[in-house]
Motif scaffolding. Structure first.
Motif, PDB file in Angstrom:
ATOM      1  N   GLY A  21       0.817  -1.209   0.000  1.00 27.52           N
ATOM      2  CA  GLY A  21       0.000   0.000   0.000  1.00 27.52           C
ATOM      3  C   GLY A  21       0.847   1.254   0.000  1.00 27.52           C
ATOM      4  O   GLY A  21       1.997   1.246   0.454  1.00 27.52           O
ATOM      5  N   VAL A  22       0.292   2.343  -0.529  1.00 27.57           N
ATOM      6  CA  VAL A  22       0.955   3.651  -0.527  1.00 27.57           C
ATOM      7  C   VAL A  22      -0.057   4.707  -0.092  1.00 27.57           C
ATOM      8  O   VAL A  22      -1.265   4.496  -0.166  1.00 27.57           O
ATOM      9  N   ARG A  23       0.471   5.843   0.355  1.00 32.45           N
ATOM     10  CA  ARG A  23      -0.349   7.005   0.710  1.00 32.45           C
ATOM     11  C   ARG A  23       0.089   8.169  -0.164  1.00 32.45           C
ATOM     12  O   ARG A  23       1.232   8.611  -0.065  1.00 32.45           O
ATOM     13  N   PRO A  24      -0.793   8.700  -1.001  1.00 29.95           N
ATOM     14  CA  PRO A  24      -0.413   9.814  -1.860  1.00 29.95           C
ATOM     15  C   PRO A  24       0.006  11.066  -1.081  1.00 29.95           C
ATOM     16  O   PRO A  24       0.891  11.792  -1.501  1.00 29.95           O
ATOM     17  N   THR A  25      -0.639  11.304   0.077  1.00 31.30           N
ATOM     18  CA  THR A  25      -0.270  12.425   0.940  1.00 31.30           C
ATOM     19  C   THR A  25      -0.222  11.927   2.374  1.00 31.30           C
ATOM     20  O   THR A  25      -0.728  10.845   2.696  1.00 31.30           O
ATOM     21  N   ARG A  27      -1.686  12.339   5.334  1.00 37.17           N
ATOM     22  CA  ARG A  27      -2.813  11.839   6.138  1.00 37.17           C
ATOM     23  C   ARG A  27      -3.902  11.175   5.307  1.00 37.17           C
ATOM     24  O   ARG A  27      -4.981  10.890   5.809  1.00 37.17           O
ATOM     25  N   SER A  28      -3.613  10.907   4.048  1.00 40.44           N
ATOM     26  CA  SER A  28      -4.633  10.305   3.176  1.00 40.44           C
ATOM     27  C   SER A  28      -4.779   8.807   3.443  1.00 40.44           C
ATOM     28  O   SER A  28      -3.941   8.187   4.092  1.00 40.44           O
ATOM     29  N   ALA A  29      -5.852   8.251   2.917  1.00 41.49           N
ATOM     30  CA  ALA A  29      -6.108   6.811   3.056  1.00 41.49           C
ATOM     31  C   ALA A  29      -5.068   6.022   2.263  1.00 41.49           C
ATOM     32  O   ALA A  29      -4.542   6.498   1.253  1.00 41.49           O
ATOM     33  N   MET A  30      -4.795   4.833   2.717  1.00 38.97           N
ATOM     34  CA  MET A  30      -3.870   3.943   2.015  1.00 38.97           C
ATOM     35  C   MET A  30      -4.539   3.426   0.750  1.00 38.97           C
ATOM     36  O   MET A  30      -5.729   3.111   0.748  1.00 38.97           O
ATOM     37  N   LEU A  31      -3.761   3.332  -0.328  1.00 40.59           N
ATOM     38  CA  LEU A  31      -4.218   2.725  -1.571  1.00 40.59           C
ATOM     39  C   LEU A  31      -3.592   1.342  -1.663  1.00 40.59           C
ATOM     40  O   LEU A  31      -2.366   1.210  -1.680  1.00 40.59           O
ATOM     41  N   GLU A  32      -4.408   0.310  -1.693  1.00 40.03           N
ATOM     42  CA  GLU A  32      -3.919  -1.069  -1.776  1.00 40.03           C
ATOM     43  C   GLU A  32      -3.537  -1.377  -3.219  1.00 40.03           C
ATOM     44  O   GLU A  32      -4.269  -1.063  -4.148  1.00 40.03           O
ATOM     45  N   LEU A  33      -2.368  -2.008  -3.414  1.00 41.65           N
ATOM     46  CA  LEU A  33      -1.831  -2.287  -4.742  1.00 41.65           C
ATOM     47  C   LEU A  33      -1.466  -3.752  -4.906  1.00 41.65           C
ATOM     48  O   LEU A  33      -1.189  -4.439  -3.924  1.00 41.65           O
ATOM     49  N   ASP A  47       3.847   7.013  -3.162  1.00 38.09           N
ATOM     50  CA  ASP A  47       3.835   7.208  -1.723  1.00 38.09           C
ATOM     51  C   ASP A  47       4.339   8.611  -1.404  1.00 38.09           C
ATOM     52  O   ASP A  47       5.166   9.160  -2.126  1.00 38.09           O
ATOM     53  N   HIS A  48       3.895   9.168  -0.306  1.00 41.87           N
ATOM     54  CA  HIS A  48       4.254  10.536   0.051  1.00 41.87           C
ATOM     55  C   HIS A  48       5.656  10.670   0.643  1.00 41.87           C
ATOM     56  O   HIS A  48       6.100  11.774   0.923  1.00 41.87           O
ATOM     57  N   SER A  49       6.365   9.588   0.821  1.00 39.48           N
ATOM     58  CA  SER A  49       7.691   9.617   1.436  1.00 39.48           C
ATOM     59  C   SER A  49       8.587  10.657   0.763  1.00 39.48           C
ATOM     60  O   SER A  49       8.581  10.807  -0.452  1.00 39.48           O
ATOM     61  N   ARG A  50       9.355  11.368   1.570  1.00 37.18           N
ATOM     62  CA  ARG A  50      10.270  12.359   1.015  1.00 37.18           C
ATOM     63  C   ARG A  50      11.472  11.653   0.400  1.00 37.18           C
ATOM     64  O   ARG A  50      12.151  10.886   1.068  1.00 37.18           O
ATOM     65  N   PRO A  51      11.765  11.930  -0.882  1.00 37.78           N
ATOM     66  CA  PRO A  51      12.908  11.278  -1.522  1.00 37.78           C
ATOM     67  C   PRO A  51      14.233  11.799  -0.979  1.00 37.78           C
ATOM     68  O   PRO A  51      14.288  12.845  -0.361  1.00 37.78           O
ATOM     69  N   GLY A  52      15.279  11.040  -1.229  1.00 32.55           N
ATOM     70  CA  GLY A  52      16.630  11.463  -0.869  1.00 32.55           C
ATOM     71  C   GLY A  52      17.357  10.415  -0.072  1.00 32.55           C
ATOM     72  O   GLY A  52      16.739   9.641   0.664  1.00 32.55           O
ATOM     73  N   PRO A  53      18.680  10.369  -0.213  1.00 34.48           N
ATOM     74  CA  PRO A  53      19.475   9.344   0.471  1.00 34.48           C
ATOM     75  C   PRO A  53      19.445   9.471   1.993  1.00 34.48           C
ATOM     76  O   PRO A  53      19.691   8.509   2.695  1.00 34.48           O
ATOM     77  N   ARG A  54      19.126  10.647   2.516  1.00 32.70           N
ATOM     78  CA  ARG A  54      19.099  10.835   3.971  1.00 32.70           C
ATOM     79  C   ARG A  54      17.773  10.413   4.592  1.00 32.70           C
ATOM     80  O   ARG A  54      17.651  10.337   5.802  1.00 32.70           O
ATOM     81  N   ASN A  55      16.755  10.160   3.765  1.00 35.95           N
ATOM     82  CA  ASN A  55      15.463   9.733   4.296  1.00 35.95           C
ATOM     83  C   ASN A  55      15.537   8.247   4.637  1.00 35.95           C
ATOM     84  O   ASN A  55      15.546   7.399   3.749  1.00 35.95           O
TER      85      ASN A  55
END
Length: 170
Positions: A21-25, A27-33, A47-55
């Motif tokens: 599952g992913v969350r577009p933002t 606090r949004s609902a999870m989208l099952e994939l 998914d709303h995760s912030r990109p980058g090697p430090r994340n």
């Protein structure tokens, strides 16, 4: 290598993807994939995760078997089980103790990930699922990981631990 070091270095179990599952933002609902693209240093597509090697929290995983434990600790009847989307994790894995992946790289489908830490519960879970959720999830919240090599992850894909001697992909 001592017997304990050998035991820690060897993970004979293979896991299996049971839910994605992913969350577009935030606090949004999870989208099952059925499948998702894991992108190097960026997390999962959609998914709303912030990109980058430090994340360190590009991907969150929970152990499928722990869903029943959390439900039992909350006093939920078997007819109202906790679902992976309730805990807002990206991937639920069965058949392997996710804590055995501490400091390890592992392959799911075509993607290679690396464990970055434990996925602790947050106060929002208590708001969403009721009193006692925070304490029930402690120690059962799963792990966080970052993507070292991109690729597609599908339902029923195996999770295989990379050997400790595997070359770094960075």
């Amino acid at each position: 290598m001592s017997p304990l070091q050998e035991l820690l270095a060897t993970v004979p179990q293979r896991g299996q993807v049971r839910w994605i599952g992913v969350r577009p933002t935030s606090r949004s609902a999870m989208l099952e994939l059925d499948a998702v693209e894991a992108r190097r240093e960026a997390g999962l597509t959609g998914d709303h995760s912030r990109p980058g090697p430090r994340n360190a929290r590009q991907v969150t995983l929970i152990q499928w078997e722990h869903l029943a434990v959390i439900g039992a600790l909350l006093g939920r009847p078997a007819t109202q089980p906790i679902q992976p989307q309730d805990l807002r994790r990206n991937i639920a894995i069965s058949g392997i103790n996710l804590f055995s992946l501490k400091g390890r790289r592992f392959r799911i489908g075509k993607a290679v990930l690396e464990t970055t830490g434990w996925c602790q519960p947050c106060a929002r879970l208590e708001e969403r699922l009721g009193s006692g959720t925070f304490q029930a999830v402690r120690g059962h919240g799963g792990i966080t990981a970052r993507v070292l090599q991109g690729g597609i992850i599908r339902l029923n894909d195996d999770l295989c631990v990379e050997p400790l001697s595997a070359p770094r992909l960075e």
